[in-house]
Each structure stands twice: as C-alpha cells, then as structure tokens.
Design a protein around this motif. Sequence first.
Motif, short mmCIF file in Angstrom:
data_model
loop_
_atom_site.label_atom_id
_atom_site.label_comp_id
_atom_site.label_asym_id
_atom_site.label_seq_id
_atom_site.Cartn_x
_atom_site.Cartn_y
_atom_site.Cartn_z
N LEU A 119 -113.95 -47.05 -26.49
CA LEU A 119 -113.65 -45.99 -25.53
C LEU A 119 -112.31 -46.21 -24.83
O LEU A 119 -111.73 -45.28 -24.28
N ASP A 120 -111.82 -47.46 -24.85
CA ASP A 120 -110.53 -47.78 -24.24
C ASP A 120 -109.43 -47.95 -25.28
O ASP A 120 -108.33 -48.38 -24.94
N ASP A 121 -109.72 -47.66 -26.55
CA ASP A 121 -108.74 -47.81 -27.62
C ASP A 121 -107.80 -46.59 -27.63
O ASP A 121 -108.25 -45.46 -27.80
N PRO A 122 -106.49 -46.81 -27.44
CA PRO A 122 -105.55 -45.66 -27.43
C PRO A 122 -105.56 -44.87 -28.73
O PRO A 122 -105.29 -43.68 -28.73
N GLU A 123 -105.86 -45.52 -29.86
CA GLU A 123 -105.84 -44.82 -31.13
C GLU A 123 -107.00 -43.84 -31.26
O GLU A 123 -106.93 -42.89 -32.05
N LEU A 124 -108.08 -44.06 -30.52
CA LEU A 124 -109.26 -43.21 -30.64
C LEU A 124 -109.46 -42.29 -29.44
O LEU A 124 -110.43 -41.54 -29.40
N ILE A 125 -108.58 -42.37 -28.46
CA ILE A 125 -108.80 -41.63 -27.22
C ILE A 125 -108.83 -40.12 -27.45
O ILE A 125 -109.53 -39.39 -26.74
N TYR A 126 -108.08 -39.65 -28.49
CA TYR A 126 -108.07 -38.21 -28.74
C TYR A 126 -109.37 -37.72 -29.36
O TYR A 126 -109.63 -36.51 -29.42
N LEU A 127 -110.21 -38.65 -29.84
CA LEU A 127 -111.49 -38.26 -30.43
C LEU A 127 -112.63 -38.23 -29.42
O LEU A 127 -113.71 -37.74 -29.73
N ILE A 128 -112.39 -38.78 -28.22
CA ILE A 128 -113.47 -38.87 -27.24
C ILE A 128 -113.75 -37.48 -26.67
O ILE A 128 -112.85 -36.80 -26.19
N PRO A 129 -115.00 -37.02 -26.75
CA PRO A 129 -115.32 -35.69 -26.21
C PRO A 129 -115.22 -35.66 -24.70
O PRO A 129 -115.43 -36.69 -24.03
N PRO A 130 -114.90 -34.52 -24.12
CA PRO A 130 -114.76 -34.45 -22.65
C PRO A 130 -116.04 -34.83 -21.91
O PRO A 130 -115.97 -35.41 -20.83
N SER A 131 -117.19 -34.55 -22.50
CA SER A 131 -118.45 -34.86 -21.81
C SER A 131 -118.70 -36.35 -21.70
O SER A 131 -119.58 -36.78 -20.96
N LEU A 132 -117.91 -37.17 -22.44
CA LEU A 132 -118.12 -38.62 -22.43
C LEU A 132 -117.13 -39.35 -21.53
O LEU A 132 -117.28 -40.55 -21.30
N GLU A 133 -116.14 -38.66 -21.03
CA GLU A 133 -115.11 -39.30 -20.25
C GLU A 133 -115.69 -39.89 -18.96
O GLU A 133 -116.46 -39.22 -18.25
N ASN A 134 -115.31 -41.14 -18.68
CA ASN A 134 -115.74 -41.86 -17.47
C ASN A 134 -117.26 -41.98 -17.36
O ASN A 134 -117.81 -42.05 -16.25
N LYS A 135 -117.95 -42.02 -18.51
CA LYS A 135 -119.41 -42.14 -18.49
C LYS A 135 -119.88 -43.27 -19.39
O LYS A 135 -120.94 -43.21 -19.99
N LYS A 136 -119.06 -44.32 -19.49
CA LYS A 136 -119.45 -45.46 -20.31
C LYS A 136 -120.71 -46.12 -19.77
O LYS A 136 -121.62 -46.47 -20.53
N GLU A 137 -120.81 -46.27 -18.43
CA GLU A 137 -121.96 -46.93 -17.84
C GLU A 137 -123.22 -46.08 -18.00
O GLU A 137 -124.32 -46.62 -18.09
N VAL A 138 -123.06 -44.76 -18.06
CA VAL A 138 -124.24 -43.91 -18.26
C VAL A 138 -124.78 -44.08 -19.68
O VAL A 138 -125.99 -44.19 -19.89
N LEU A 139 -123.88 -44.13 -20.65
CA LEU A 139 -124.30 -44.20 -22.05
C LEU A 139 -124.86 -45.58 -22.40
O LEU A 139 -125.89 -45.69 -23.06
N PHE A 140 -124.20 -46.63 -21.93
CA PHE A 140 -124.59 -47.99 -22.32
C PHE A 140 -125.41 -48.72 -21.25
O PHE A 140 -125.99 -49.75 -21.54
#
Length: 931
Positions: free
Chosen positions: A605-626
């Motif tokens: 989720l912090d990888d710059p190469e993959l940041i464009y693939l992260i859906p908006p609904s997942l932004e700043n919700k790492k602690e919710v998911l994991f």
Amino acid sequence: RMACLKQRFPDERIQTRGCVDDEIMQQEIRPLLAVDIIEQLHRQFALLSGGRGKDGSPIITFPEFSGFNEVSDEDFVNVVTYLTTVRTSRFLIGFIIILDRRKDKWNSAITSLARIAGSFPGNLQLVLVLKPSRLLQRAIADVSMRLHRDDFKLKVPIVMLNSLSDLHGYIDKGQLTCDLGGTLDYCHSQWIHHRTAIENFALTVKSTAQMLQQFGTDLAETELPNDVQCTKDLLITHTEKHDKLQDELKLAIKQGNTLLSCIKDQASKTESHILNPDEVENQTTAERLLAQLDETENAFEQFWSRHHLKLEQCLQLRHFEQDFREVKVSLDSLTETLLGLSDTGDCVAQVEHLLGDLKTLEDKAQESLEKAQLHAQHGDQLIQSNHYAVDSIRPKCVELRRICDDFSNEAKKKHDILTKSLEIHKRIDEVNQWCESGVYLLASQAVDRCQTQEGAEAALQDIERYMNSAKEQQLSHLKDLSNQYEIVLSEWIKGKAQTALKRLDDVQEMFEKRHASLKKLSAKQTRPVQPVAPRPESSPKRTLPKTPHHTAPSKLKKQKKQNRCMLTEMHTCPYCYHIMNELIETERLYVEELQSIIEGYAAALDDPELIYLIPPSLENKKEVLFGNLPEIYEFHQKTFLKELENSAEKPELVGTCFLKRKEELQIYEKYCQNKPRSEALWRQCGDSMFFQECQKRLDHKLSLDAYLLKPVQRITKYQLMLKVSLFPSFSSLCICLFENQGGDLSIDFLLILNSVIFYMGDLNDLGKLLMQGSFNVWTDHKKGHSKVKDLARFKPMQRHLFLYHKMLLFCKKREETSDGHEKSPSYSFKHSLKVRPTPSEICQKGSHCYNVSCIFCQAPSMEVKHTWVSEIRKVLTSQLEACRGISEQISLNSPLTQTQSTKKLVTNYPGENTIQLPRKAKINCEFTMTT
C-alpha cells in the motif's frame, strides 16, 4: 593510413584491418600527387628509377638535361619533394644522388650541386658526380672541388667520378639504368602512369570509405520511428542508399583489379624480366589497397546486414505494438462489459436472463480472445528469433495472456455463481411453494372436524402425506447447497436462502406440532379432551427431555472411568509426538503466511509503483483492512513459535506455553472485533487491480480475504489440538483457555465474535460477553386459545444463548463438516432480549399490563441454572444502579423496592431450575429457566 569506418550504432560498427600507405591516406594537408606535377615529371630532369644502393638506399638520378638551369625553383622543389616522399616511410636511411654531367660544363655541374644542396628535402647518404668528360672541364672540376668543397652545404660525402666504371664501383650495374651502363629496365612514362593510377585508386578507396563512414553516421543519427508507415519509409530510404554505395564499391574494386593487371602484365612481358623494387612496391600497394577495399566491403555488408535486420525487426515491433493496442482495446471493452454484468438475480427468470447475456458476451469475445492468443504466440516467435526489443515484447505477451485469463476466469466465475444462484433460486422457490401450500393446508383443516376420531385421522393422513412430500422433494437439500456455495454466493442470496430455510423449519415445526396433536386426537377417547397448557411451577405432568445429566451417578462414574482409560491408552503411544510436530509445523506455516500478507499486501500500500492501482475506498484504511495483524505476527514470530519449538521433545511442556502466554493471546480479541469492518471493506474493493497484482506477485492461489481468515482458523486449531490430542492432564488447561471461567475472555469467546451470523447489529455494541450455553427453549403465551398454547409448547427448540452486558441473544447452533473434518460451529441468530431494565419494564403485581408471553429454558444442570440466575441478577442490579435516578423516580409511584423489582425481573422457581425475565418491555414476556 586509411581511417577506420566508425559507426555510432551500438554493436553496429564497420571494422577494418590494415592501412594504406601514408603518402596517400588521411593527411591533414593534401599530399603532392603525380597528377599535380605531371608536366614537370615528364621533363625527366630527375627520376626515381627504382635502383638501390648496396645498403638498400633508393637512388635519385639527375640525368643529362640541357635545360636544367631553366627549371624553376618551384618545379624543382615539387619534383624532388615528390620523389623523396614516395618512399620516405620505408627508407629513412637516406638517398643516393647520381648527378650525371658528363656532357655538360663544370659550371653547370657546380650550379646543379648548389641547387641540390639548397633544396633537397630528404636525407642524403651519398652524392656521386659524373664529371664532364672533356679534359679542360675535368681539370677545372678537380681544382674547383679542392677549393670550394666547403661551399656546398652537404654533410655527406661528394664523390667525383671520372667514368662509368668508377660509378660501377659504388653502385651495382643491376641497379643502374642503361644510360649509366647498367641493366635496370626502366621506362619513365610507364612509371608516371603507374604512380598516377595507384594514387587515383587510393583516393577512390579513401572516398569510398568516407562515404561509408558518412552513411553510418547518418544511420546513427536517425531515430527509429514509432509507427508502421514511417518505419517502412525509412527502410526503403536506407535500402536505396545501401544499393548506391554497393555500386560505388563494385566500381572501386573493378578499378583496382584493372590496375593490378597492368602491373602484373609488365612483369610477364618476358620470362627474364624481373620487377625492380619500385615495381614490386607498386604491385604490393595495389594488392594491399584491393585487400583493404575487400575488407571494407565485407565490414560494410556485415554492418548493413545488422542494420537492415534491426530495421526489419523495428517494423515487426511496430506491427506488433499496433496489433497489441487494437486487441487490448477490444478486450478491455469486453472485460468492462463483463464486469458490469451482474452475477446476482432476484428470481429464476432474471438469473436465466443473466446467463443468456453472459453466453452472448462470451461468444462475442471469442474472436478477440483468439486474436490475443495468436498475437501472444507471434510475440513468442519474435523473442525466440532474438529480437532486439525483447524487453518490450515479453511484457505485452504476458499482458495479453493475463487479460485473456482474467476475462476467462471472470466469465467462468460469473457463470459458476449464476449457475449456483439459479440452483439456489429454484430450491428456494420449491421451498416457498411447499411452505405456502403447507400453510394453506394447515389453515384449511377445520378445528371442529378434528374433534372426532375419524376427522382427526383424516387430517393426520393429510399431514403425514404432506410431510413426506418434503422428503421426496429433498427440500432440506437447500441447506446443503447454501453451505456448499456459501463462499461464492452474495449476502442477499444467502440471506434469502436462510429466510427460506427458517420458513421451512417453522412450517415443518408447525406440521410436527399439528401431527402430534392430531395423533393424540385420533386415539380412541371416551370423552373429548381439552388441551390445557399448565404453568411450569404447577405442571407435574409435563415431561421435559432428558439430558445426560440425569444419568445415574454409578453409570456416570463408570463412563468417566472408561473415558480416562481410553485417553491414557491413546496418549502413551507416539501419537502425542506426532500431534506436537504437526502443531509446530503448522505454526511455522502460519507465521510465513502472516509474513506474506504483511509484506505482500500491507507494505504494498506504500509502494509508489502500485499507488495508482489502489482504489479510493482503500485509501488511509490499512488498519481497518488488516486490523492488528502485524501485532499478531510479531508475537508468533518472535515469541510463541520459539516456545513451541522448545517444547518439541517434551510435549508435556506445551501446556505451559499456552498458560504463560494466555494474556498475549488476547490480542485476537481486537482482531476478531475488527473482522466485520475488514470484511465490509473487502467487499467494497476486493476486486481491484491492486489486490490482483499483489496476489500475482506472491503467487498465491487464494485471494487476500482467505488469508485474513487465517488468525481465526488458527485459534480453532489450537482449541482442537489441545482438547482432543494432548495429555489428559491438560483438561484443566483446555477449560482455562477455551471456556469462560471466572469471567475472563476465553479463546472460545473470541471464536463466537465471528460465529454469530444473521445478526444485523454490531456485537461490539452489546458490551462484554458474560455467559454462553445451550438450552432447550419453549415459548408460551399466557393469553390465547389453549390448543394454540399446547401446539406451541409441545416440542422444545434447541437454542444457544449468549448473555452480553446489554443483550441476551437466542441462536441456533449449526454443526458443519467438510471432507470429513469438523468446522467451528456457527450460530444463526433468531431473536434477542434487552438486558436493560427501564421504568416501562418494571410492572407491579395486579397491573393491567400483564399480557405476558413466557420463554422457558431448560438448563443441563442445577449448577448451570444457578450460575446463570446469579449472573443475570448481577447484570440487572448493575443496570439498575446505573439508572438509580430513574429507579428513584419509579419508586415514588410504586410500592416496589429496588430489590423487589429485581426479583420480579428474575424469578427463581424453587421446585424447578427456573428463571423468569421479561422478553419485551411492552408485552412483558417472561423468561423461565428450568432443568
């Protein structure tokens, strides 16, 4: 020397070996050529016959020339300079000059010597002067040389010769021309012709090399086009230039072969003719130039072959890229359409329509999928042919296959879901149809007709036939299908199936009650029997189901003894060590899986190469998911795994590991509490490209949601291993860890957080989980027809109760198995009672609001009953104390005290193990517990 033909294309260089003579190649200042002084050379006042001295020094002859003094200084210097530069690079030891003045006057000889001394550009080794042959002139020469020798600025010996015989003493006859009494065959005009031809050929070779070099430079400075048409045009242009240069090369080679033939023809005139050193040198130079030209041609053809291949590969690449874009656009459009196709339907007809749409889309996509596969195979062929753009082609081939696989997998997934949904919907319709018909049948049976034995028997037969029809239609198979397809079905369909199953259970329960009642009525009776629903405290005729706790004490002791013997026998064999090894190995695998989740998903989720693939609904919700998964991983990786490994040889120590780390294991509570939020977030963004890319990188066969379930499954694994597979002495450990003793949160309770299904609220809002257990439950209505009450209370319901600080949940326990392995039980929510006494819930005796329905719960033992009664009273008391202000306000209008109110809410019947609680505040339902 000849300049090397250099190109700036990587790995495309024209390489040449060997160099052409210094006098004709690569001069900063253009050298003096024979063609420039052709008239002066033809005057023949100085010549280079090819003769050599004894030490190999070349001989320059100044023959008898009457007009020598009339030669201008410029012409003299040019001719002498040219003659000395022809062989300068090969003969640095100096020249021998023969000055023939036999027929001239001595003054002319003196003038010639002075001119040579002042203008000769090369090194001199020896000067031989043939003096005038007349006696007077010879005498003058002798006297003059003795008096004026030092006047000549020559640092070499000057030998005055009287005759040719004296000359032959210094120079061999074979190195002298015939006019000097020698035998050397020399033709001045032929020498001039050869020199002119060689120099002209050398210039041709040089200009050809320069053209090739310029051609290579032009190619190097030309960027490869990015489209098909421009690449075609460039290939045609470069091919035309190559053909033109190839023609120039052929002409130059033809010129060189002609020159070499002329030189060789000179030697073949007579068998006795021997080429002099200059002629040999001319032949060698011509051959060397031809060899150099041949090497240049070979190098150029090799260069062109590589460059032409590169242009062709560039054209292939542009075609490949163009086809790739077209196929990808088509597949992306089809994939978008596929993703937009719903995989859920409200009814059978809608699901069948969706299946038809899916089949139409798959047929439409077949052509594009085949093109994509063929194009990927073409890319593989380009890679196998050592194409220069492998790094560009291979990812596109991979991308095409990935898109095809994604489309096929998604289509297969939707087809599978829709097919299973169709099957479920058909089963739901069958169940609903059966239930509707069943309810109609029950309603159509008149009560008065069932009062007679014949009427009751006829109604009983109808009931039995209809109950058998449920078995024939295999209506219960809906539950198996729902459990089997649970992973792929939507929550809506699963909820609809559960509703249908509950309806089926309710209707079947109604049929069973009606069947039991009709069976009683159909028996021979002397008088009509009026069914009466006795109260729990005064009904000795009511027979409650027996439980194992009613077994005689002697039988219980015998059974416990047999169980202990069986456990002891099982654990004296190596079986215990096998289970211990399994525990450690699965623990290691568990730690590795947690690590892969954290490093492969959470860190991504912090990888710059993959940041464009992260859906908006997942932004700043790492602690919710994991959740607190990193904390769980750190505990197991650094602490718990090592302690289990230390207990490998002594399985009896494993209990110490669990007891010692009991507090740390409570970290699973936080994870389980966050699990519903995590699952809700996953449903929103689980299909995003981000998770697909992470799963692809990790080479995981299952998606992330399956791995996020691992911690809950791991807790279940601990429970099964410790309860079933370890030593009998660990029974107390199992109770301590997996059962709720002393009010602590047990591991079993953590499982419950993820086991209660169909509860629409948040279990976290209900407060602390205090008690849980299984009971037989009846519902009784204090008002209503006695027959209805009898039918309602005839058969108990098996319910699992969860007592929270704010709510009492009634659930149906469902034990499931899969492939012969037990799964953790799930608890299907049925209804609930609030554990929050308010003024509207406290009713006085004799009040008009006593329209009460009671819930009777049969406890497995007196001890369990007393424990529950005590805990419920504690909760109610604490609730009343928290609401003391409201309670005081109620006490002003009621003679009940706080204690009386509490006792009214929780009634303990002494004759039975009974608890009585209000079910709902407004209808004042009673809750009764009995054994």
